[in-house]
Design an enzyme around this catalytic site. Structure first.
Site, PDB file in Angstrom:
ATOM      1  N   ASP A  72       0.895  -1.315   0.021  1.00  0.00           N
ATOM      2  CA  ASP A  72      -0.132   0.178  -0.018  1.00  0.00           C
ATOM      3  C   ASP A  72       0.776   1.072  -0.026  1.00  0.00           C
ATOM      4  OD1 ASP A  72      -2.274  -1.777   0.132  1.00  0.00           O
ATOM      5  OD2 ASP A  72      -2.788  -1.141   2.007  1.00  0.00           O
ATOM      6  N   ASN A 145      -4.118   8.744   2.127  1.00  0.00           N
ATOM      7  CA  ASN A 145      -4.648   8.156   3.466  1.00  0.00           C
ATOM      8  C   ASN A 145      -5.010   9.133   4.663  1.00  0.00           C
ATOM      9  OD1 ASN A 145      -4.860   5.277   2.923  1.00  0.00           O
ATOM     10  ND2 ASN A 145      -2.908   4.858   4.131  1.00  0.00           N
ATOM     11  N   THR A 186      -8.415   2.666   7.524  1.00  0.00           N
ATOM     12  CA  THR A 186      -7.967   1.464   8.021  1.00  0.00           C
ATOM     13  C   THR A 186      -6.522   1.406   8.529  1.00  0.00           C
ATOM     14  OG1 THR A 186      -7.209   0.611   5.798  1.00  0.00           O
ATOM     15  CG2 THR A 186      -9.353   0.007   6.467  1.00  0.00           C
ATOM     16  N   TYR A 188      -3.547   4.901  10.189  1.00  0.00           N
ATOM     17  CA  TYR A 188      -3.111   5.440  11.294  1.00  0.00           C
ATOM     18  C   TYR A 188      -4.488   5.688  12.250  1.00  0.00           C
ATOM     19  CZ  TYR A 188      -0.134   8.217  14.083  1.00  0.00           C
ATOM     20  OH  TYR A 188       0.523   8.781  15.333  1.00  0.00           O
ATOM     21  N   LEU A 190      -7.023   4.205  12.482  1.00  0.00           N
ATOM     22  CA  LEU A 190      -7.639   2.828  13.100  1.00  0.00           C
ATOM     23  C   LEU A 190      -6.796   2.740  14.352  1.00  0.00           C
ATOM     24  CD1 LEU A 190      -9.690   0.576  12.989  1.00  0.00           C
ATOM     25  CD2 LEU A 190      -7.762  -0.704  11.555  1.00  0.00           C
TER      26      LEU A 190
END
Length: 290
Positions: A72, A145, A186, A188, A190
């Site tokens: 990712d 993200n 999904t 940091y 999370l």
């Protein structure tokens, strides 16, 4: 067809799979250019030594797809290579299952056939943009993200004053703050207690990092909102980050975030569903009772 290839160094046991990928590219008559940072590692594989390279987005030229070899994090880097061009990204996973890089090396033949026959979808993902008048992030002030503010040079907490559309939200006494996209929910966020959010939910998540006040909880807001932050701290500096890229700034800096005008475009194939990835990655149902 012409593609760009970006990646990270990988284990020796994956070399044969990568060589097969380059054989398939040749069979499909696909021309390609390689990122300058990845080229030295891959130059002896698949006759890549004399292939053209690029070091910045302006050198990419016209490409149909960006292929990433890694995880990712490699996709996050590729997004900064592409920027507003919105070139579709095919994420080829070279390790454990990723949330974004979902195609394995053993599926490349299938992926190329699906691309050739136009049997794929473009999954458009929202980006965060930092108002970056000082060019802190070298012309790439956006993230797929998350954006984060983190204390630096001291063990003391910092206070992040958060505003949404100029309305005061809260003063977060914490180690920092994460603002996440649904894609980044999904990551940091999370790990800091933030919720899982479906990719196209049209929102952002504000999550404190180790807050002093235990009644403070993550906040989900509309992605058309403008967020702004001021910082109070005992130290002179804090760290801010867009995905994996970080810089140190004075605590006096005012920060503004909003949704980016363009999107990250991920290629997905038939049968993909984010629920499947969540179950596998987070080991849902991995219980002796099931």
């Amino acid at each position: 067809m012409r593609i760009a290839i970006h990646g990270k160094p990988f284990e020796n046991d994956l070399v044969k799979g990568v060589e097969k990928m380059f054989t398939l590219l040749k069979e499909h008559d696909i021309d390609f250019i390689i990122s300058e940072s990845f080229h030295p590692f891959i130059s002896e594989i698949g006759n890549c030594k004399d292939r053209p390279t690029y070091s910045n987005p302006s050198e990419l030229g016209d490409i149909d797809f960006m292929f990433t070899l890694g995880g990712d994090g490699t996709i996050l880097e590729a997004v900064t290579h592409i920027g507003e061009k919105e070139t579709p990204i095919v994420g080829i996973n070279m390790g454990r299952l990723g949330f974004l890089a979902t195609i394995g090396l053993d599926q490349i033949s299938y992926a190329l056939d699906q691309i050739k026959n136009k049997k794929y979808i473009i999954d458009r993902r929202a980006l965060l943009r930092l108002n970056d008048d000082n060019n802190l992030f070298k012309g790439t002030p956006f993230a797929l993200n998350d954006f984060s503010i983190v204390k630096k040079d001291t063990s003391s907490m910092i206070v992040v004053n958060a505003y949404v559309d100029d309305a005061f939200l809260n003063a977060y006494w914490a180690d920092g703050l994460v603002v996440s996209t649904p894609t980044g929910s999904t990551g940091y966020s999370l790990s800091c207690g933030g919720p899982l959010v479906m990719p196209h939910s049209n929102n952002f998540i504000i999550t404190p990092i180790s807050p002093h006040n235990l009644n403070v909880r993550p906040m989900v807001i509309d992605d058309q909102s403008t967020m702004s932050f001021t910082i109070n701290a005992r130290g002179d500096n804090v760290l801010i980050a867009l995905d994996s890229r970080s810089v140190t700034i004075p605590t006096s800096t005012e920060l503004t975030l909003r949704k980016e005008k363009f999107s990250a475009c991920l290629v997905k194939f038939e049968g993909y569903h984010p629920f499947d990835t969540l179950r596998q990655k987070l080991y849902w149902g991995q219980d002796i009772r099931n």
